[in-house]
Design a protein around this motif. Sequence first.
Motif, mmCIF file in Angstrom:
data_model
loop_
_atom_site.group_PDB
_atom_site.id
_atom_site.type_symbol
_atom_site.label_atom_id
_atom_site.label_comp_id
_atom_site.label_asym_id
_atom_site.label_seq_id
_atom_site.Cartn_x
_atom_site.Cartn_y
_atom_site.Cartn_z
ATOM 1 N N SER A 5 0.839 -1.239 -0.059
ATOM 2 C CA SER A 5 -0.155 0.120 0.065
ATOM 3 C C SER A 5 0.879 1.283 0.051
ATOM 4 O O SER A 5 2.027 1.247 0.316
ATOM 5 C CB SER A 5 -0.860 0.176 1.166
ATOM 6 O OG SER A 5 -1.762 -1.242 1.198
ATOM 7 N N GLU A 6 0.273 2.373 -0.320
ATOM 8 C CA GLU A 6 1.028 3.463 -0.265
ATOM 9 C C GLU A 6 1.087 4.036 1.221
ATOM 10 O O GLU A 6 0.353 3.693 1.885
ATOM 11 C CB GLU A 6 0.306 4.666 -0.975
ATOM 12 C CG GLU A 6 0.223 4.429 -2.681
ATOM 13 C CD GLU A 6 -0.513 5.709 -3.291
ATOM 14 O OE1 GLU A 6 -0.772 6.797 -2.867
ATOM 15 O OE2 GLU A 6 -0.866 5.584 -4.392
ATOM 16 N N PRO A 7 1.795 4.939 1.433
ATOM 17 C CA PRO A 7 1.844 5.489 3.010
ATOM 18 C C PRO A 7 0.770 6.245 3.313
ATOM 19 O O PRO A 7 0.088 6.690 2.338
ATOM 20 C CB PRO A 7 3.300 6.482 2.678
ATOM 21 C CG PRO A 7 4.077 6.103 1.642
ATOM 22 C CD PRO A 7 3.007 5.340 0.861
ATOM 23 N N VAL A 8 0.352 6.076 4.459
ATOM 24 C CA VAL A 8 -0.881 6.679 4.959
ATOM 25 C C VAL A 8 -0.650 8.154 4.796
ATOM 26 O O VAL A 8 0.047 8.610 5.702
ATOM 27 C CB VAL A 8 -1.011 6.091 6.382
ATOM 28 C CG1 VAL A 8 -2.515 7.003 7.013
ATOM 29 C CG2 VAL A 8 -1.471 4.620 6.249
ATOM 30 N N ARG A 9 -1.745 8.822 4.365
ATOM 31 C CA ARG A 9 -1.788 10.052 4.448
ATOM 32 C C ARG A 9 -3.186 10.532 4.869
ATOM 33 O O ARG A 9 -3.326 11.862 5.323
ATOM 34 C CB ARG A 9 -1.800 10.925 3.095
ATOM 35 C CG ARG A 9 -0.152 10.365 2.282
ATOM 36 C CD ARG A 9 -0.133 10.919 1.045
ATOM 37 N NE ARG A 9 1.211 10.688 0.390
ATOM 38 C CZ ARG A 9 1.552 9.573 -0.487
ATOM 39 N NH1 ARG A 9 0.407 8.770 -0.662
ATOM 40 N NH2 ARG A 9 2.645 9.477 -0.899
ATOM 41 N N LYS A 10 -4.164 9.625 4.884
ATOM 42 C CA LYS A 10 -5.389 10.216 5.412
ATOM 43 C C LYS A 10 -5.998 9.005 6.361
ATOM 44 O O LYS A 10 -5.960 7.895 6.098
ATOM 45 C CB LYS A 10 -6.373 10.312 4.100
ATOM 46 C CG LYS A 10 -5.958 11.354 3.064
ATOM 47 C CD LYS A 10 -7.088 11.305 1.784
ATOM 48 C CE LYS A 10 -6.882 10.348 0.956
ATOM 49 N NZ LYS A 10 -7.530 10.479 -0.330
#
Length: 345
Positions: A81-86
């Motif tokens: 997964s992409e890094p958590v931003r939200k």
Amino acid sequence: MKDKSKYRMIADSLRDRIYSGELVSGEKFYTRKQLCELFNISLMTAFNVQKLLQDAGLIFSEPGVGFFVNRPEMYRINHPSEPVRKIRMIGSPQAIGETTDFGSHLVSGVREACEKHGLTLNVELVQVLNNPKHIINTSRRLDPDEALVVFLHDELLPEVVNLLLSPDVRAVTVSRTFPDKPAVLCDIADVVRQILALCERKKVHKVLYAGQCNHWISLRHESVFFEMFERFIQDHDFEYETDFSGNFPQLVKHIKEYEPDAVIFSQDEGALRLRDHYFSAGEKRPVFIGYGDYDAGGKAQKLRYTYWPDGAEMGRRAVEILLKPDINIRPSLYEYVAGKLIERD
């Protein structure tokens, strides 16, 4: 209660064997009879071992065939997964609405952690018992950089369950566990230790543990609570009895016959109901001690002695878990947060 401790230890041992690869994903898991022979346990203890592992998503059942080993993290290794931003926080109005006590603190903790790490927070109210059109439908997929905090108090919407079941969704549940997802839980061991320490400070000699006197949904903590009670009361010199009748008139009769100095409940609701509806103001009565259990209506504020979970810290801890880079390729993580025993004069 010895079996309870034993089945948890056995389940932990088997969990390690599953994650180490000793028990291979897809192969048949032990039958209850095999577990009994392997660990010298009863059929009920074997059942509890299987249930713990099934709830953790580490084994699954094929009707008429048996249980099979499941290592869901293998799916996730191939789906980064992409890094958590939200952060999306989902809860019912009764759980995290503005008028809630614990829920409001929980949201504040999540918001504080999001601000600290520069994350966008979206608090989404969902209705549990019905889902009117003005409530956001959570059946949509999360964005690749979005993670989920869930606190629905008592029930889960099918849409939310679908999200939690998705192996590539990063999610943390609060106050309840969900198969193969991390959870932030109130430290029930600390609850019981603090309550018993209070009894000692109050020079209590006789204790009555009152179980199963609350709404059936609230009994989800009862088993662990009583297990901790049985464990830690051995460290004190109290005389004690238990009452699992679930019947308030019978409990009152038990209190008047046994004459305990304190009555301990695993949830505040039972203590308040007993005090307010079965004893008059001037009548001799024991000390009633309860556990806050995330009450939305602030009823815990009416009890003289109550243990209240730390919602803000639980919210902060949930976000910190979601930021771990390996959250989806590690065994389920349970973090236990201590609260505070409140004493009112």
